[in-house]
Design an enzyme around this catalytic site. Sequence first.
Site, PDB file in Angstrom:
ATOM      1  N   HIS A 255      16.524  18.135   3.847  1.00 16.64           N
ATOM      2  CA  HIS A 255      16.257  16.694   3.928  1.00 16.64           C
ATOM      3  C   HIS A 255      17.055  15.963   2.854  1.00 16.64           C
TER       4      HIS A 255
ATOM      5  N   ASP B 235      45.258  -2.019   5.420  1.00 16.45           N
ATOM      6  CA  ASP B 235      44.485  -0.852   5.807  1.00 16.45           C
ATOM      7  C   ASP B 235      44.201  -0.131   4.502  1.00 16.45           C
TER       8      ASP B 235
ATOM      9  N   TRP C 218      17.272  20.807  -3.392  1.00 12.64           N
ATOM     10  CA  TRP C 218      18.652  20.313  -3.269  1.00 12.64           C
ATOM     11  C   TRP C 218      19.435  20.546  -4.544  1.00 12.64           C
TER      12      TRP C 218
ATOM     13  N   SER D 111      36.030  16.098   0.974  1.00 14.24           N
ATOM     14  CA  SER D 111      36.027  14.797   1.647  1.00 14.24           C
ATOM     15  C   SER D 111      35.767  13.664   0.666  1.00 14.24           C
ATOM     16  N   SER D 112      34.763  13.854  -0.197  1.00 16.81           N
ATOM     17  CA  SER D 112      34.412  12.772  -1.124  1.00 16.81           C
ATOM     18  C   SER D 112      35.548  12.474  -2.082  1.00 16.81           C
TER      19      SER D 112
ATOM     20  N   HIS E 191      23.275  13.281 -12.254  1.00 16.61           N
ATOM     21  CA  HIS E 191      22.871  11.941 -12.629  1.00 16.61           C
ATOM     22  C   HIS E 191      23.894  10.886 -12.219  1.00 16.61           C
TER      23      HIS E 191
ATOM     24  N   GLU F 106      25.685  11.067  -9.841  1.00 16.70           N
ATOM     25  CA  GLU F 106      25.520  11.009  -8.385  1.00 16.70           C
ATOM     26  C   GLU F 106      24.481   9.964  -7.976  1.00 16.70           C
TER      27      GLU F 106
ATOM     28  N   TYR G 103      23.807   7.277  -9.364  1.00 12.10           N
ATOM     29  CA  TYR G 103      24.396   5.940  -9.454  1.00 12.10           C
ATOM     30  C   TYR G 103      25.468   5.741  -8.399  1.00 12.10           C
TER      31      TYR G 103
ATOM     32  N   SER H  32      25.162  -8.203  -4.226  1.00 11.41           N
ATOM     33  CA  SER H  32      25.894  -9.281  -4.886  1.00 11.41           C
ATOM     34  C   SER H  32      26.716 -10.104  -3.905  1.00 11.41           C
TER      35      SER H  32
ATOM     36  N   HIS I 207      17.867  14.049 -18.899  1.00  6.17           N
ATOM     37  CA  HIS I 207      16.510  13.521 -18.683  1.00  6.17           C
ATOM     38  C   HIS I 207      15.841  14.173 -17.474  1.00  6.17           C
ATOM     39  N   HIS I 208      16.592  14.961 -16.716  1.00  4.73           N
ATOM     40  CA  HIS I 208      15.978  15.734 -15.635  1.00  4.73           C
ATOM     41  C   HIS I 208      15.454  17.067 -16.156  1.00  4.73           C
TER      42      HIS I 208
ATOM     43  N   THR J 222      21.162  -2.689 -16.143  1.00  4.68           N
ATOM     44  CA  THR J 222      20.546  -2.867 -14.820  1.00  4.68           C
ATOM     45  C   THR J 222      19.725  -4.142 -14.805  1.00  4.68           C
TER      46      THR J 222
ATOM     47  N   LYS K 297      21.801  -7.104 -14.236  1.00  4.52           N
ATOM     48  CA  LYS K 297      22.117  -7.320 -12.830  1.00  4.52           C
ATOM     49  C   LYS K 297      20.968  -8.018 -12.114  1.00  4.52           C
TER      50      LYS K 297
ATOM     51  N   ARG L 205       5.460  18.380  -6.871  1.00  5.70           N
ATOM     52  CA  ARG L 205       6.324  18.211  -5.707  1.00  5.70           C
ATOM     53  C   ARG L 205       6.692  19.580  -5.140  1.00  5.70           C
TER      54      ARG L 205
HETATM   55  C1  HEA Z   1      18.732   8.851   0.284  1.00  3.65           C
HETATM   56  C2  HEA Z   1      17.909   9.766   0.143  1.00  3.65           C
HETATM   57  C3  HEA Z   1      16.556   9.914   0.779  1.00  3.65           C
HETATM   58  C4  HEA Z   1      15.957   9.215   1.815  1.00  3.65           C
HETATM   59  C5  HEA Z   1      16.511   8.083   2.624  1.00  3.65           C
HETATM   60  C6  HEA Z   1      14.665   9.806   1.984  1.00  3.65           C
HETATM   61  C7  HEA Z   1      13.744   9.385   2.952  1.00  3.65           C
HETATM   62  C8  HEA Z   1      12.491   9.923   3.115  1.00  3.65           C
HETATM   63  N1  HEA Z   1      11.935  10.946   2.382  1.00  3.65           N
HETATM   64 FE1  HEA Z   1      12.869  12.016   0.933  1.00  3.65          FE
HETATM   65  N2  HEA Z   1      13.801  13.077  -0.535  1.00  3.65           N
HETATM   66  C9  HEA Z   1      15.033  12.827  -1.063  1.00  3.65           C
HETATM   67  C10 HEA Z   1      15.891  11.813  -0.684  1.00  3.65           C
HETATM   68  C11 HEA Z   1      15.627  10.910   0.342  1.00  3.65           C
HETATM   69  N3  HEA Z   1      14.481  10.831   1.084  1.00  3.65           N
HETATM   70  C12 HEA Z   1      15.336  13.764  -2.102  1.00  3.65           C
HETATM   71  C13 HEA Z   1      16.603  13.804  -2.955  1.00  3.65           C
HETATM   72  C14 HEA Z   1      14.236  14.619  -2.192  1.00  3.65           C
HETATM   73  C15 HEA Z   1      14.039  15.793  -3.156  1.00  3.65           C
HETATM   74  C16 HEA Z   1      14.253  17.088  -2.454  1.00  3.65           C
HETATM   75  C17 HEA Z   1      13.963  18.262  -3.314  1.00  3.65           C
HETATM   76  O1  HEA Z   1      12.854  18.346  -3.849  1.00  3.65           O
HETATM   77  O2  HEA Z   1      14.845  19.126  -3.443  1.00  3.65           O
HETATM   78  C18 HEA Z   1      13.287  14.142  -1.208  1.00  3.65           C
HETATM   79  C19 HEA Z   1      12.031  14.707  -1.009  1.00  3.65           C
HETATM   80  C20 HEA Z   1      11.053  14.168  -0.185  1.00  3.65           C
HETATM   81  C21 HEA Z   1       9.690  14.570  -0.182  1.00  3.65           C
HETATM   82  C22 HEA Z   1       9.087  15.567  -1.139  1.00  3.65           C
HETATM   83  C23 HEA Z   1       9.129  16.903  -0.608  1.00  3.65           C
HETATM   84  C24 HEA Z   1       8.526  17.847  -1.585  1.00  3.65           C
HETATM   85  O3  HEA Z   1       8.715  17.685  -2.793  1.00  3.65           O
HETATM   86  O4  HEA Z   1       7.842  18.766  -1.120  1.00  3.65           O
HETATM   87  C25 HEA Z   1       9.045  13.841   0.781  1.00  3.65           C
HETATM   88  C26 HEA Z   1       7.622  13.944   1.097  1.00  3.65           C
HETATM   89  O5  HEA Z   1       7.034  13.105   1.614  1.00  3.65           O
HETATM   90  C27 HEA Z   1      10.027  12.965   1.365  1.00  3.65           C
HETATM   91  C28 HEA Z   1       9.770  12.067   2.378  1.00  3.65           C
HETATM   92  C29 HEA Z   1      10.691  11.139   2.847  1.00  3.65           C
HETATM   93  C30 HEA Z   1      10.402  10.230   3.943  1.00  3.65           C
HETATM   94  C31 HEA Z   1       9.144  10.180   4.732  1.00  3.65           C
HETATM   95  C32 HEA Z   1      11.542   9.468   4.101  1.00  3.65           C
HETATM   96  C33 HEA Z   1      11.709   8.370   5.111  1.00  3.65           C
HETATM   97  O6  HEA Z   1      12.327   7.262   4.540  1.00  3.65           O
HETATM   98  C34 HEA Z   1      12.501   8.864   6.278  1.00  3.65           C
HETATM   99  C35 HEA Z   1      12.484   7.896   7.385  1.00  3.65           C
HETATM  100  C36 HEA Z   1      12.356   8.637   8.672  1.00  3.65           C
HETATM  101  C37 HEA Z   1      13.200   8.540   9.671  1.00  3.65           C
HETATM  102  C38 HEA Z   1      14.357   7.686   9.632  1.00  3.65           C
HETATM  103  C39 HEA Z   1      12.995   9.393  10.868  1.00  3.65           C
HETATM  104  C40 HEA Z   1      13.238   8.739  12.155  1.00  3.65           C
HETATM  105  C41 HEA Z   1      12.888   9.743  13.163  1.00  3.65           C
HETATM  106  C42 HEA Z   1      12.360   9.462  14.344  1.00  3.65           C
HETATM  107  C43 HEA Z   1      12.101   8.090  14.780  1.00  3.65           C
HETATM  108  C44 HEA Z   1      11.973  10.556  15.234  1.00  3.65           C
HETATM  109  C45 HEA Z   1      13.054  11.008  16.101  1.00  3.65           C
HETATM  110  C46 HEA Z   1      13.677  12.189  15.491  1.00  3.65           C
HETATM  111  C47 HEA Z   1      14.875  12.672  15.840  1.00  3.65           C
HETATM  112  C48 HEA Z   1      15.714  12.045  16.890  1.00  3.65           C
HETATM  113  C49 HEA Z   1      15.403  13.885  15.143  1.00  3.65           C
HETATM  114  N4  HEA Z   1      11.237  13.189   0.760  1.00  3.65           N
HETATM  115  C1  HEA Z   2      19.623   5.560  -6.452  1.00  2.00           C
HETATM  116  C2  HEA Z   2      19.199   6.464  -7.184  1.00  2.00           C
HETATM  117  C3  HEA Z   2      18.544   6.348  -8.527  1.00  2.00           C
HETATM  118  C4  HEA Z   2      18.545   5.324  -9.451  1.00  2.00           C
HETATM  119  C5  HEA Z   2      19.260   4.005  -9.378  1.00  2.00           C
HETATM  120  C6  HEA Z   2      17.744   5.779 -10.543  1.00  2.00           C
HETATM  121  C7  HEA Z   2      17.521   5.023 -11.697  1.00  2.00           C
HETATM  122  C8  HEA Z   2      16.885   5.490 -12.822  1.00  2.00           C
HETATM  123  N1  HEA Z   2      16.257   6.716 -12.964  1.00  2.00           N
HETATM  124 FE1  HEA Z   2      16.061   8.109 -11.510  1.00  2.00          FE
HETATM  125  N2  HEA Z   2      16.115   9.637 -10.179  1.00  2.00           N
HETATM  126  C9  HEA Z   2      16.741   9.629  -8.959  1.00  2.00           C
HETATM  127  C10 HEA Z   2      17.464   8.593  -8.417  1.00  2.00           C
HETATM  128  C11 HEA Z   2      17.713   7.401  -9.072  1.00  2.00           C
HETATM  129  N3  HEA Z   2      17.242   7.024 -10.290  1.00  2.00           N
HETATM  130  C12 HEA Z   2      16.521  10.867  -8.267  1.00  2.00           C
HETATM  131  C13 HEA Z   2      17.049  11.243  -6.885  1.00  2.00           C
HETATM  132  C14 HEA Z   2      15.742  11.650  -9.110  1.00  2.00           C
HETATM  133  C15 HEA Z   2      15.152  13.030  -8.858  1.00  2.00           C
HETATM  134  C16 HEA Z   2      16.102  14.121  -8.727  1.00  2.00           C
HETATM  135  C17 HEA Z   2      15.376  15.395  -8.451  1.00  2.00           C
HETATM  136  O1  HEA Z   2      14.773  15.949  -9.391  1.00  2.00           O
HETATM  137  O2  HEA Z   2      15.381  15.849  -7.288  1.00  2.00           O
HETATM  138  C18 HEA Z   2      15.528  10.843 -10.305  1.00  2.00           C
HETATM  139  C19 HEA Z   2      14.818  11.297 -11.416  1.00  2.00           C
HETATM  140  C20 HEA Z   2      14.754  10.626 -12.618  1.00  2.00           C
HETATM  141  C21 HEA Z   2      14.268  11.198 -13.841  1.00  2.00           C
HETATM  142  C22 HEA Z   2      13.780  12.643 -14.018  1.00  2.00           C
HETATM  143  C23 HEA Z   2      12.355  12.755 -13.697  1.00  2.00           C
HETATM  144  C24 HEA Z   2      11.871  14.124 -13.764  1.00  2.00           C
HETATM  145  O3  HEA Z   2      12.284  14.951 -12.948  1.00  2.00           O
HETATM  146  O4  HEA Z   2      11.064  14.407 -14.639  1.00  2.00           O
HETATM  147  C25 HEA Z   2      14.352  10.221 -14.804  1.00  2.00           C
HETATM  148  C26 HEA Z   2      13.962  10.405 -16.220  1.00  2.00           C
HETATM  149  O5  HEA Z   2      14.370   9.751 -17.075  1.00  2.00           O
HETATM  150  C27 HEA Z   2      14.905   9.047 -14.164  1.00  2.00           C
HETATM  151  C28 HEA Z   2      15.152   7.847 -14.813  1.00  2.00           C
HETATM  152  C29 HEA Z   2      15.808   6.777 -14.233  1.00  2.00           C
HETATM  153  C30 HEA Z   2      16.108   5.544 -14.953  1.00  2.00           C
HETATM  154  C31 HEA Z   2      15.747   5.208 -16.360  1.00  2.00           C
HETATM  155  C32 HEA Z   2      16.799   4.754 -14.050  1.00  2.00           C
HETATM  156  C33 HEA Z   2      17.363   3.393 -14.358  1.00  2.00           C
HETATM  157  O6  HEA Z   2      18.678   3.280 -13.882  1.00  2.00           O
HETATM  158  C34 HEA Z   2      16.532   2.289 -13.780  1.00  2.00           C
HETATM  159  C35 HEA Z   2      16.923   0.947 -14.357  1.00  2.00           C
HETATM  160  C36 HEA Z   2      16.228  -0.195 -13.690  1.00  2.00           C
HETATM  161  C37 HEA Z   2      15.213  -0.911 -14.193  1.00  2.00           C
HETATM  162  C38 HEA Z   2      14.589  -0.566 -15.500  1.00  2.00           C
HETATM  163  C39 HEA Z   2      14.604  -2.038 -13.426  1.00  2.00           C
HETATM  164  C40 HEA Z   2      15.298  -3.354 -13.531  1.00  2.00           C
HETATM  165  C41 HEA Z   2      15.403  -3.865 -14.907  1.00  2.00           C
HETATM  166  C42 HEA Z   2      14.780  -4.976 -15.362  1.00  2.00           C
HETATM  167  C43 HEA Z   2      13.936  -5.814 -14.487  1.00  2.00           C
HETATM  168  C44 HEA Z   2      15.066  -5.390 -16.747  1.00  2.00           C
HETATM  169  C45 HEA Z   2      13.925  -5.345 -17.690  1.00  2.00           C
HETATM  170  C46 HEA Z   2      13.633  -3.964 -18.021  1.00  2.00           C
HETATM  171  C47 HEA Z   2      13.325  -3.498 -19.237  1.00  2.00           C
HETATM  172  C48 HEA Z   2      13.311  -4.236 -20.517  1.00  2.00           C
HETATM  173  C49 HEA Z   2      12.907  -2.100 -19.351  1.00  2.00           C
HETATM  174  N4  HEA Z   2      15.130   9.315 -12.846  1.00  2.00           N
HETATM  175 CU   LIG Z   3      19.013  10.935 -13.608  1.00  2.00          CU
END
Ligand code: HEA
Ligand code: HEA
Ligand SMILES: [Cu+2]
Lengths: 386, 287, 527
Positions: free
Chosen positions: C78, C107, C143, C170-171, C254, C256, C258, C269, C303-304, C329, C332, C451
Amino acid sequence: MSLTSRLSLLAVLSLGSFAARADINMPVGVTPISRDVYGLHMLIFYICCVIGVAVFGVMFYSMFKHRKSKGAVAADFHESTLVEIVWTAVPLFILIAMAIPAAKTLIAMEDTSDAEVTVKITGYQWKWHYEYLDSGIEFYSNLNAEHNAARQVGSGIDVSQFDNYLKDVDNPLVLPVGKKVRFLHTSADVIHSWWVPDLAVKKDAIPGFINENWALIEEPGTYRGKCTELCGRDHGFMPVVVKALPAEEYDAWVAENTQAEEAMIADSGDGASAAVAAVDDDREWAMDELVAIGEGVYAQQCASCHQADGAGIEGAFPAITGSAIATGDHAAHIDIVYSGKAGSAMAAFADRLSNSDMAAVLTYQRNALGNAVGDTIQPSAIKALR
Amino acid sequence: MSSPSSYYIPHEAKWPIIGSIALFAFFAGFASLLNGGGWIVMALGAALLVYMMVRWFGEVIAESENGQYSAQVDVSFRMSMMWFIFSEVMFFGAFFGALFYARTFSGPWLSGLGEGGAAATNAVLWSGFDYVWPNNGPEQLGDNYTPMHWFPLPVLNTLILLTSGVTCTIAHHAIKHGDRAKMVRWLLATCALGFFFVIMQAVEYYEAYAHLNLKMTTGIYGSTFFMLTGFHGFHVCMGAIILLIVMIRGTRKHFSATNHFAFEAAAWYWHFVDVVWLGLFIFVYIL
Amino acid sequence: MSTAAAGHHDHDDHGPAKGWTRWLWTTNHKDIGTLYLLFSLVMFFIGGGMALIIRAELFQPGLQLVDPLFFNSMTTMHALVMIFGVVMPAFVGLANWMIPMMIGGPDMALPRLNNWSFWIMPFAFLLLLSTLFMEGGGPAGGWTLYAPLSLQGGDSFAFVIFSIHFMGISSVMGSINIVATIFNMRAPGMTLMQMPLFVWTWLITAYLLIAVIPVLAGAVTMLLTDRFFGTSFFNAAGGGDPVMYQHIFWFFGHPEVYILILPAFGIISSIIPTFARKPLFGYASMVYATASIAFLSFIVWAHHMFTVGMPLAGEMFFMFATMMISVPTGVKVFNWIATMWRGSMTFETPMLFAIGFLVMFTIGGLSGLMLAITPADIQYHDTYFVVAHFHYVLVPGAIYSIMAATYYWMPKWTGNMYDEKWGKIHFWVSTVFLNVLFFPMHFVGLAGMPRRIPDYNLQFADWNAVATIGAFGFGFSQLIFVYVIYKCIKGGEKATDEVWEGADGLEWTVPSPAPYHTFEKPPAQYS
Ligand code: HEA
Ligand code: HEA
Ligand SMILES: [Cu+2]
Ligand code: CUA
């Protein structure tokens, strides 16, 4: 002052009472550190709420006031160095205000000095092994057997009858109240993580490395946690249970179990007592004797993967029943258990099982679980390998 | 010149999708091979990949020689090559990172030096392990071995590569002055040095396996040693092949004093390989 | 020379080639953009389908549907599908469509390479998804593919590693192409500080990609050799360290995340000024903030890993550095609100999605800030609180921005207006279900639900049931999205060239639908 700020106050207060509920918030816990962490958590949570309310307040105000349908005409400003500086500086100060208590708590957490009790915790797929370094007590801690039966796919058992479903074990870790306990975390196979929320202890168990952590439990009770690092198929099924006893009861428990431990070593030839083991390993053991011991070892060590009935799991763990290895040549059978199979979950049991235990479980596999080879593997054969 | 009055827009291209199929076959075949399958699919994939590259590059070369490319296209090529090389630097960065990490963190930690659980790690799990570099870990994986000394082969290789950098630059100057024949001569020297380097490296590996008991399985030292030098050696091979192709093009009267991007790209690549080697020489062999 | 070239050969096809092979061989940025976007849409349903399997199993305690190992491979797949197969390709697709139009280029700089970048993706995912049918099942180590667990994988292991290499190629090619396009194909006279923010954010994203994808490739290559060639990078017995894998992985991982959000910032924007009818507030500081985020993203990776047992000094450093990211952030977010302030706003579907983004991304960002606080993260780590955090930044963050962009630019792509009514319904239904889906995850996470588990204690039952209902609601409401897209491609009210009243930028100066080759000659001197 304004409506917005009064509304935000209200929102924060209601969020606060909401957040105090135990089923939706972090527990306060029973150690000084867990209380600090809880306080820190609530502090940053409130700060975030205030920021959120302020930011969204301004935004929604604008969305209501400055809409075209209300006749708003767009202004033309698009820059202001002053406000840019302000909204860079203010968040910075807020962050500093959060960082100071955070740093203090962190420093306290990392101080493992002057511990009175040290427990080594080893993660296995999928159980914990506890070893009290001071008293030599050691044991495995598995998921409660009833829960284990109920959690199988399609078991038909209603899990809602168990209060602590998936949170109960056969042998809990027993700890004293009021003493600083040091934990040494490690693992025998993949990474696990030992977590008890009420103690605010969560530390990864890294194979080949030891991590330290500590807790000072202030109230007797039973505290439950989980393995929190994905460790394979049964990651969800290796709970942690800590039983905190008042100091005297704890001492009594230690005394009792130290004796039991010694007795056990004396009659089973556990590797811990080399002298006794050496004598036993050389004699010829009877099949019944081996199978009887092997049954216990199998349930403890092997059943989590190969299943209690030896049927294994399609695609993940081979069946022992009818297995070519387990019914074939001795050398291959011994080898896979003694040395494991690199790149698979099948670990080397050379260091985990005594000669007699390994011989017993091998013999058991050959003559039970639907197999009937009819021969034995003797402890001496294992001893010869070492 | 980079603001043309009209843009260059290429026509359809069939090679990319063939390349994808080739890569797919290669990867799927390689994976099956690792799982104990045969090597045929992988070989077919690799062959198709090579064929695709030959044909695709052939087309590009033809277009270039026909003067179809504007100065803007030239700039695009240059930028791409530059950033491609940067991505390669990052790839090596991962392995250098592993080397540094193993040397500054995991090794000392295993031997009890450091904060937190280091002391316990050593005392409880690996007592008796003292950190030195190189090492093959507390369990001495791969048994006793002799580390690769920086003398004589690696020094020789350093000299070879440095010299090849010089010959490459001379060739560059030659083509800048329009002296194609001289360019070809010096490129020949560069390629020869490159292949010589590869041969020397093969000798070094032979030494390591046959006499020093130094293998990929020799713990962290063997892992980092062979991974870094191996990927570097692979890049030297690629670089030398590219230079060879440029040289052959030179003999076919390609390139002029102003139009010789392919040469420059190859030269950049060669220098990159050179610099990586210097890093290797210092961190893998000497320090 | 260039005039000679233009007259000289046969690239003068002014429309698309005939027949289906057009799509295989095309070098046109719009065709390729379309392919990317459609690919991403298909993958969204595949990845979403997997999420629905996850949610269905978690609907109630006890194991009803799937084996735990299959559950783990569902979470793993997923995430890989959603990140590498949905969000990244969608952003690249948008870049393909919009960047040349926005900068007045003909292009992409390297059109043939562009074709290859796309046509790798279906094959790479074929490789990845095929592992689900292999002996031992698909990858089930998360993942993040942490060693040593990932090394236990069955036959799928090598395929997964190679599929990551494959996507990586590709990327990197795609990003190089974008960098070259932005630097080299701008209309004469357009300076860097005149580029639309979408172009800026993509430029910075492309750099992030070029810098970290090769690191990921290196990390998984070491996994491969540890498993098959006996190296000991991640094995303590040989002097390596499993934690080393995590450091290398998160050095990629990390940045990634962003990569998954910066282009979204660019989209937002573009949209907010249009519907506020007011120029973007603080353009320059937006650019600097984006660059700062990118810079900081390289020094916060650990931080992960707050629970792996890093030295205290390391934990402190990574905590402070991570907190710092909130500052740019925040800049922004404040700039967007200042853009809305005293504007003349209307709320068409793209604006609704942009506002949804703004609110819910901020919620996710604030929970991210909480995660950054190390002592607290030690409690949050690997619980559903983290799952809630990243879905808030990814789904109403990245995914919403992609939807907003689709609604915003679709009239330009197809020449037809989409169905506004259904667009709005799509937004509202999605937004309601989305919060039903992800908000309760904060609660169960704090209350102690780890999780990556297929089964849980009764204590978590209620909120999980709620989340599952939200998941199915959200999932099926995406069918509305498909319907709106389909309808818009088929026909509808003709779009004007400018499409939106407040729109500003080169893409709105060309006809709708945009001609196959937008600019065959550079547009008139830019400003
Ligand atoms: C961009 C990234 C992204 C997006 C969009 C989503 C979208 C969603 N995610 Fe996901 N998720 C992750 C990134 C993302 N996730 C990541 C990085 C993890 C961590 C994995 C890890 O632990 O290694 C995670 C893990 C994760 C978990 C935790 C699993 C676990 O720790 O055990 C769960 C549980 O609820 C979850 C749920 C969902 C759901 C319900 C959506 C929904 O938004 C999805 C919306 C659903 C649809 C769009 C389906 C539409 C389908 C139909 C209408 C039916 C027809 C079907 C077919 C034709 C096939 N996600
Ligand atoms: C689009 C993807 C995205 C983005 C943008 C971010 C943004 C941020 N993430 Fe997140 N993060 C993930 C995707 C993302 N993360 C994913 C996928 C994981 C889990 C991976 C995995 O384990 O599978 C993760 C996990 C993750 C962890 C690890 C958690 C754990 O496993 O224990 C942490 C810890 O520091 C963290 C921190 C942050 C912080 C500080 C930001 C900051 O960039 C956020 C900044 C934004 C704001 C703070 C809000 C707006 C600001 C204001 C309104 C200004 C005023 C604010 C202040 C004065 C504070 N993230
Ligand atoms: Cu991070
Ligand atoms: Cu042990 Cu998860």
